[in-house]
Scaffold this motif. Structure first.
Motif, PDB file in Angstrom:
ATOM      1  N   ASP A  28     -24.096  72.037  66.414  1.00  0.00           N
ATOM      2  CA  ASP A  28     -23.815  72.106  67.839  1.00  0.00           C
ATOM      3  C   ASP A  28     -24.050  70.727  68.441  1.00  0.00           C
ATOM      4  OD1 ASP A  28     -23.045  73.113  70.223  1.00  0.00           O
ATOM      5  OD2 ASP A  28     -24.835  74.320  70.602  1.00  0.00           O
ATOM      6  N   GLY A  29     -23.596  70.538  69.673  1.00  0.00           N
ATOM      7  CA  GLY A  29     -23.767  69.278  70.377  1.00  0.00           C
ATOM      8  C   GLY A  29     -24.758  69.407  71.510  1.00  0.00           C
ATOM      9  N   LYS A  30     -25.439  68.281  71.804  1.00  0.00           N
ATOM     10  CA  LYS A  30     -26.435  68.244  72.869  1.00  0.00           C
ATOM     11  C   LYS A  30     -26.284  66.943  73.646  1.00  0.00           C
ATOM     12  CE  LYS A  30     -30.127  69.422  75.179  1.00  0.00           C
ATOM     13  NZ  LYS A  30     -30.087  70.575  76.084  1.00  0.00           N
ATOM     14  N   LEU A  86     -25.485  64.142  71.083  1.00  0.00           N
ATOM     15  CA  LEU A  86     -26.143  64.280  69.784  1.00  0.00           C
ATOM     16  C   LEU A  86     -25.557  65.509  69.095  1.00  0.00           C
ATOM     17  CD1 LEU A  86     -28.446  63.909  67.625  1.00  0.00           C
ATOM     18  CD2 LEU A  86     -29.833  65.402  69.092  1.00  0.00           C
ATOM     19  N   PHE A  87     -25.045  65.315  67.873  1.00  0.00           N
ATOM     20  CA  PHE A  87     -24.548  66.412  67.043  1.00  0.00           C
ATOM     21  C   PHE A  87     -25.426  66.507  65.798  1.00  0.00           C
ATOM     22  CE2 PHE A  87     -20.857  65.190  69.544  1.00  0.00           C
ATOM     23  CZ  PHE A  87     -20.355  66.420  69.948  1.00  0.00           C
ATOM     24  N   SER A  88     -25.834  67.721  65.454  1.00  0.00           N
ATOM     25  CA  SER A  88     -26.735  67.924  64.313  1.00  0.00           C
ATOM     26  C   SER A  88     -26.235  69.060  63.447  1.00  0.00           C
ATOM     27  CB  SER A  88     -28.157  68.244  64.811  1.00  0.00           C
ATOM     28  OG  SER A  88     -28.584  67.315  65.769  1.00  0.00           O
ATOM     29  N   VAL A  89     -26.702  69.044  62.196  1.00  0.00           N
ATOM     30  CA  VAL A  89     -26.457  70.142  61.261  1.00  0.00           C
ATOM     31  C   VAL A  89     -27.820  70.606  60.754  1.00  0.00           C
ATOM     32  CG1 VAL A  89     -25.452  70.832  59.062  1.00  0.00           C
ATOM     33  CG2 VAL A  89     -24.194  69.298  60.586  1.00  0.00           C
ATOM     34  N   ILE A  90     -28.105  71.897  60.905  1.00  0.00           N
ATOM     35  CA  ILE A  90     -29.396  72.460  60.540  1.00  0.00           C
ATOM     36  C   ILE A  90     -29.205  73.572  59.522  1.00  0.00           C
ATOM     37  CG2 ILE A  90     -29.439  74.211  62.369  1.00  0.00           C
ATOM     38  CD1 ILE A  90     -32.419  73.544  62.748  1.00  0.00           C
ATOM     39  N   ILE A  93     -30.344  68.508  58.366  1.00  0.00           N
ATOM     40  CA  ILE A  93     -29.758  67.845  57.190  1.00  0.00           C
ATOM     41  C   ILE A  93     -29.209  66.483  57.593  1.00  0.00           C
ATOM     42  CG2 ILE A  93     -28.072  68.070  55.332  1.00  0.00           C
ATOM     43  CD1 ILE A  93     -28.198  71.124  55.769  1.00  0.00           C
ATOM     44  N   THR A  94     -28.373  66.458  58.622  1.00  0.00           N
ATOM     45  CA  THR A  94     -27.828  65.198  59.124  1.00  0.00           C
ATOM     46  C   THR A  94     -27.636  65.309  60.622  1.00  0.00           C
ATOM     47  OG1 THR A  94     -25.595  65.986  58.614  1.00  0.00           O
ATOM     48  CG2 THR A  94     -26.616  64.502  57.012  1.00  0.00           C
ATOM     49  N   TRP A  95     -27.466  64.168  61.272  1.00  0.00           N
ATOM     50  CA  TRP A  95     -27.240  64.138  62.715  1.00  0.00           C
ATOM     51  C   TRP A  95     -26.458  62.875  63.055  1.00  0.00           C
ATOM     52  CZ3 TRP A  95     -29.599  59.997  65.262  1.00  0.00           C
ATOM     53  CH2 TRP A  95     -30.573  59.316  64.523  1.00  0.00           C
ATOM     54  N   HIS A  96     -25.855  62.892  64.254  1.00  0.00           N
ATOM     55  CA  HIS A  96     -25.004  61.767  64.658  1.00  0.00           C
ATOM     56  C   HIS A  96     -24.996  61.700  66.180  1.00  0.00           C
ATOM     57  CE1 HIS A  96     -21.642  58.986  64.805  1.00  0.00           C
ATOM     58  NE2 HIS A  96     -20.981  59.827  65.587  1.00  0.00           N
ATOM     59  N   ILE A  97     -25.098  60.484  66.756  1.00  0.00           N
ATOM     60  CA  ILE A  97     -25.008  60.325  68.197  1.00  0.00           C
ATOM     61  C   ILE A  97     -23.781  59.480  68.528  1.00  0.00           C
ATOM     62  CG2 ILE A  97     -27.484  60.529  68.558  1.00  0.00           C
ATOM     63  CD1 ILE A  97     -27.642  57.546  68.941  1.00  0.00           C
ATOM     64  N   ALA A  98     -23.196  59.745  69.694  1.00  0.00           N
ATOM     65  CA  ALA A  98     -21.984  59.043  70.110  1.00  0.00           C
ATOM     66  C   ALA A  98     -21.900  59.073  71.626  1.00  0.00           C
ATOM     67  CB  ALA A  98     -20.740  59.687  69.503  1.00  0.00           C
ATOM     68  N   LYS A  99     -21.185  58.074  72.162  1.00  0.00           N
ATOM     69  CA  LYS A  99     -20.954  58.041  73.597  1.00  0.00           C
ATOM     70  C   LYS A  99     -20.008  59.158  74.016  1.00  0.00           C
ATOM     71  CE  LYS A  99     -20.147  56.878  77.852  1.00  0.00           C
ATOM     72  NZ  LYS A  99     -21.030  57.398  78.896  1.00  0.00           N
ATOM     73  N   ALA A 102     -16.537  63.140  66.748  1.00  0.00           N
ATOM     74  CA  ALA A 102     -17.993  62.995  66.742  1.00  0.00           C
ATOM     75  C   ALA A 102     -18.658  64.260  66.203  1.00  0.00           C
ATOM     76  CB  ALA A 102     -18.492  62.699  68.154  1.00  0.00           C
ATOM     77  N   ALA A 103     -18.113  65.437  66.531  1.00  0.00           N
ATOM     78  CA  ALA A 103     -18.669  66.682  66.014  1.00  0.00           C
ATOM     79  C   ALA A 103     -18.448  66.827  64.518  1.00  0.00           C
ATOM     80  CB  ALA A 103     -18.047  67.868  66.763  1.00  0.00           C
ATOM     81  N   MET A 104     -17.353  66.238  64.004  1.00  0.00           N
ATOM     82  CA  MET A 104     -17.071  66.316  62.564  1.00  0.00           C
ATOM     83  C   MET A 104     -18.035  65.472  61.737  1.00  0.00           C
ATOM     84  SD  MET A 104     -13.076  65.910  61.711  1.00  0.00           S
ATOM     85  CE  MET A 104     -12.094  66.370  63.109  1.00  0.00           C
ATOM     86  N   GLU A 105     -18.505  64.382  62.329  1.00  0.00           N
ATOM     87  CA  GLU A 105     -19.247  63.381  61.565  1.00  0.00           C
ATOM     88  C   GLU A 105     -20.484  63.944  60.860  1.00  0.00           C
ATOM     89  OE1 GLU A 105     -19.335  59.730  59.872  1.00  0.00           O
ATOM     90  OE2 GLU A 105     -17.800  60.574  61.205  1.00  0.00           O
TER      91      GLU A 105
END
Length: 394
Positions: A227-229, A241-245, A253-259, A265-268
Motif C-alpha cells: 500500500d502507499g502512504k 512511501l510504498f512498502s511490501v510486508i 521486505i522492501t520499500w520505496h519513496i517517491a515524489k 512508484a507502486a510497482m517498484e
C-alpha cells in the motif's frame, strides 16, 4: 427614559452588607444599577455611623448586637480575603490552616462554624471524615528488585529505546533480556503509578459489518501486502512511501519513496521484493510459489500497467474487498506504527533526509520492534524461529 427609583435605607444596607461579605464592587454595581462612587460612599457612611453609634450608646443592647454583627462581617471578610490570596488549595487544607488563627480586627480566633461556612464544607462532612490509616505493607517475601530500582530501570529502558509509546509488556520483555527479573504485573503497576504507561490505547471496532476473515499466514512468502502512504517534506511537499510486508511475521521486505505516487512508484517495491526473495525478475518467476499479493483498490493497483506486471511475473493478485481496509490490515497497521514513530515526530527538509530516517526506522522495525502476536518477538526473530522449527521438524 424611566427615572431610576431611589434606594431605601434597608436596600442600601443590604447592598453594603454584600460588599462587606467580600463580593466584588463592580459585580454589586452591575447587579443593582448603582455607581461605584455611590457604593463606596454608602459603605463609608455605614461603617462611620456604626462606629459613632457604638461610641454614643455602648449600653444599648441593639448597638451591641450591631457591633457583634459588624464584627462577624469583618471576620468573614478577612476569611474571604485569605481564601482568595491562597493558591488553589484543598478545602480541608484551608480549614486546617484557619483553625486557631486570630482575627486582625476582633483579636479573637475565628469560630469553627464561620471557617466551615467560608470554605463551603459542612460540619457533618468535616467531623465525619475517616481517620488516615497507615499504608499496609505487602505480606510475603520481599522481591529482589525494589520498586525504586525497577522504576529507574523502566525509565532507562524508555529513554534508550528507539521507539516511543511502548507498553509495559514490551518494556518487561526488554528488561528480562537484560537480566532484570520482575513480574509483568509489577512493571505495569510501577509504570501506572508514575504515569509512564503508553498514552495510546487500541480503539474498539464498533462497525456493524466487522471483518472476521483471517489474513495472517502460517508461513512466510504466502501473502504479501502492499500500500502507499503520504508524508510531507519542506522542499518537495507531499511525497509517497510504498512498502511490501509479509503477512506471516509483519516483516517489511522492501520499500520505496517517491515524489509522485503513481503506478510505477507502486510497482517498484513489489519488483524489489520479488527479486530479493526469488532472485530475479524473469517471466513467470512467481509461478507455483503459492504467493499472493494483497492491496486495496487504489488507482495505482487497478491500473493496466500494474496488472500487466503481475501477469508477467505470474504473481497471483488478491485484492481487498471494496471499502474493507481490514482485508489489508497488516500493512494498514504498519502505517499506523510508522505514523506514530516517524511521521508524527519528524519534519523532513528534503526527500533525501526522509530516505535516511525511514531507512533507519525500517531496520529498527524489522530487528528491534516487538510484536505481541508474534509472542513478543521481532519480525526477524520470528522468521528465524520458523526456520529453526522447520529444520528441527525435518
Amino acid at each position: 427614559m424611566a427615572k431610576q427609583q431611589r434606594k431605601s435605607a434597608k436596600k442600601k444596607t443590604q447592598i453594603v452588607l454584600e460588599l462587606l461579605r467580600g463580593k466584588p464592587i463592580e459585580e454589586v454595581s452591575r447587579e443593582n444599577q448603582v455607581t461605584v462612587a455611590d457604593l463606596s460612599e454608602w459603605r463609608d457612611i455605614f461603617l462611620k455611623q456604626g462606629e459613632l453609634g457604638f461610641r454614643k450608646h455602648p449600653e444599648n443592647s441593639k448597638i451591641s448586637e450591631y457591633e457583634r454583627a459588624l464584627g462577624r462581617l469583618q471576620m468573614e471578610l478577612e476569611l474571604y480575603k485569605k481564601k482568595r490570596e491562597l493558591p488553589a488549595t484543598d478545602t480541608r487544607q484551608f480549614v486546617k490552616m484557619m483553625i486557631g488563627k486570630i482575627s486582625e480586627s476582633q483579636n479573637r480566633p475565628y469560630p469553627m462554624r464561620m471557617i466551615l461556612k467560608i470554605s463551603g464544607l459542612s460540619s457533618a462532612a468535616w467531623y465525619r471524615r475517616k481517620p488516615e490509616r497507615s499504608e499496609k505493607k505487602r505480606p510475603g517475601p520481599k522481591p529482589l528488585v525494589t520498586d525504586e530500582t525497577l522504576l529507574a530501570e523502566v525509565k532507562t529502558e524508555i529513554n534508550e529505546s528507539v521507539f516511543t509509546g511502548e507498553g509495559y509488556e514490551k518494556i518487561h520483555k526488554r528488561m528480562s533480556a537484560r537480566g532484570i527479573i520482575a513480574a509483568p504485573h509489577r512493571v505495569n503497576r510501577v509504570m501506572r503509578e508514575n504515569n509512564l504507561l503508553s498514552p495510546i490505547r487500541p480503539k474498539v471496532n464498533l462497525a456493524k459489518n466487522q471483518h472476521k476473515g483471517r489474513i495472517i499466514t502460517e508461513l512466510p512468502n504466502r501473502m504479501w501486502g502492499t500500500d502507499g502512504k503520504r508524508f510531507f517534506t519542506l522542499n518537495e511537499g507531499w511525497c509517497w512511501l510504498f512498502s511490501v510486508i509479509d503477512h506471516c511475521n509483519d516483516e517489511i521486505i522492501t520499500w520505496h519513496i517517491a515524489k509522485i505516487g503513481n503506478r510505477f512508484a507502486a510497482m517498484e517495491p513489489v519488483k524489489m521484493a520479488v527479486k530479493t526473495v526469488f532472485g530475479s525478475l524473469d517471466r513467470d518467476i512467481c509461478k507455483d510459489t503459492g504467493l499472493f499479493l494483497r492491496s486495496d483498490h487504489g488507482s495505482q493497483y487497478d491500473s493496466d500497467d500494474f496488472q500487466k506486471e503481475l501477469k508477467f511475473l505470474n504473481l497471483s493478485y488478491s485484492p481487498a474487498f471494496v471499502r474493507s481496509p481490514q482485508c489489508n490490515g497488516i500493512i494498514e497497521r504498519f502505517h499506523r506504527t510508522i505514523n506514530e514513530q516517524v511521521f508524527d515526530l519528524c519534519l523532513f527538509d528534503s526527500l533525501e533526509q526522509a530516505q535516511s530516517d525511514i531507512a533507519e526506522f525500517m531496520h529498527n522495525y524489522n530487528h528491534v520492534w516487538i510484536l505481541h502476536r508474534l509472542g513478543l518477538k521481532t519480525p526477524v526473530e520470528y522468521r528465524n524461529f520458523l526456520e529453526m522449527k522447520k529444520e528441527n521438524a525435518a
